[in-house]
Design a protein around this motif. Sequence first.
Motif, short mmCIF file in Angstrom:
data_model
loop_
_atom_site.label_atom_id
_atom_site.label_comp_id
_atom_site.label_asym_id
_atom_site.label_seq_id
_atom_site.Cartn_x
_atom_site.Cartn_y
_atom_site.Cartn_z
N CYS A 45 0.85 -1.19 0.00
CA CYS A 45 0.00 0.00 0.00
C CYS A 45 0.89 1.25 0.00
N GLN A 52 -10.56 6.99 5.63
CA GLN A 52 -10.57 5.53 5.47
C GLN A 52 -10.60 4.82 6.82
N GLY A 95 -5.88 0.39 -7.06
CA GLY A 95 -6.67 -0.40 -6.13
C GLY A 95 -6.78 0.42 -4.85
N CYS A 96 -7.47 -0.11 -3.85
CA CYS A 96 -7.71 0.70 -2.65
C CYS A 96 -7.90 -0.23 -1.45
N LEU A 97 -7.35 0.16 -0.32
CA LEU A 97 -7.55 -0.63 0.91
C LEU A 97 -9.03 -0.77 1.23
N SER A 98 -9.80 0.24 0.86
CA SER A 98 -11.22 0.24 1.19
C SER A 98 -12.07 -0.51 0.15
#
Lengths: 167, 174
Positions: A45, A52, A95-98
């Motif tokens: 990341c 977030q 992309g996204c952690l969430s």
Amino acid sequence: MALLNVLIYPDERLKQISQPVKEFSEDIKKFVRDLEETFRSFPGCVGIAAPQVGRFERIVLVDISYKPQHVNHGFLVLINPEITSSEGASLGREGCLSVPDYTGKVERAKSITLEACNENGEEHQFRMSGYEARAVQHEIDHLDGKLFLDRLVSRRNALSKRIELST
Amino acid sequence: MENWLMLTLVGKDRPGIVAEITHALFDLQGNLGEASMTRLGGNFTIMLMVYVPEKKTVVEEKLRPVCDKLKLFFHLDEIEAGLHQHIEPDVRISIHGADQAGIVARATDALNKAGLNILNLESDVGGNTDSPVYVMHIEGVAGKGLEAVDQALQKLARENDVVARMTPIDTMVG
């Protein structure tokens, strides 16, 4: 230090607009340390934004220094960040952690000029491009309640672009 | 793994096919998974994952009149599948040039030998009838590294008079 819980889409709170930080207090510094610990707990990341983890203040962290192939400013604490100018356009995959288990192509400005404070309230200006500029734009979107899903370019549309640039 | 079916439909394109089919599946209490629809040569084509509590034979029975009405060939397979199993591509490849017989076979053979696992492939013929142009886009995972893919593409370009280039994909996760 504490690991914070990351909100996962479709959590409605991810659409909330974050408020500017008014006071650079000890509480903000402690939160930045917790946010950094949380961010570093996800390998691969390169950034995180306060909303977030459910804190709706304009704070983002970005660090792409483990990808030395991309020019970067190292670990950035960006509080009340403002993009003051932007140039060019570039397609890249995000992309996204969430948003687990989904990535897609997003168009971003290729280069940006940015003003932001650090956790001590000191103002800084940055000029950045490519991958780092993409990461900062992605994180600032979170402060405005936007996810990369709101900016997806479909695969087939992407093919019709005359030039597909990669960052 | 859940009990997924893969539904494949092909036929003359017309507006409303996706809506009618998905409605029929919804009436069967179907749960849709991943799907890919595109027009190929003016034909409607779709492959979609669907989880239906009914047996495959029951689903076939109920879909047949809908597909007959829409004049679609349909095919249903029981598959081993699951959601949330995406693989991230690390390279994007573009190949284009004057259309020529065998170019897909030669390109994909060279890429296979270079260790590429293809995740997405889109191949099209543009240009005009007199001088058709072939365009292919591939995304995949370079199992033997990007250098091997790059070398394979350079050789392919030289030997087939096509433009073949790759761009690394470095997904930004924030």
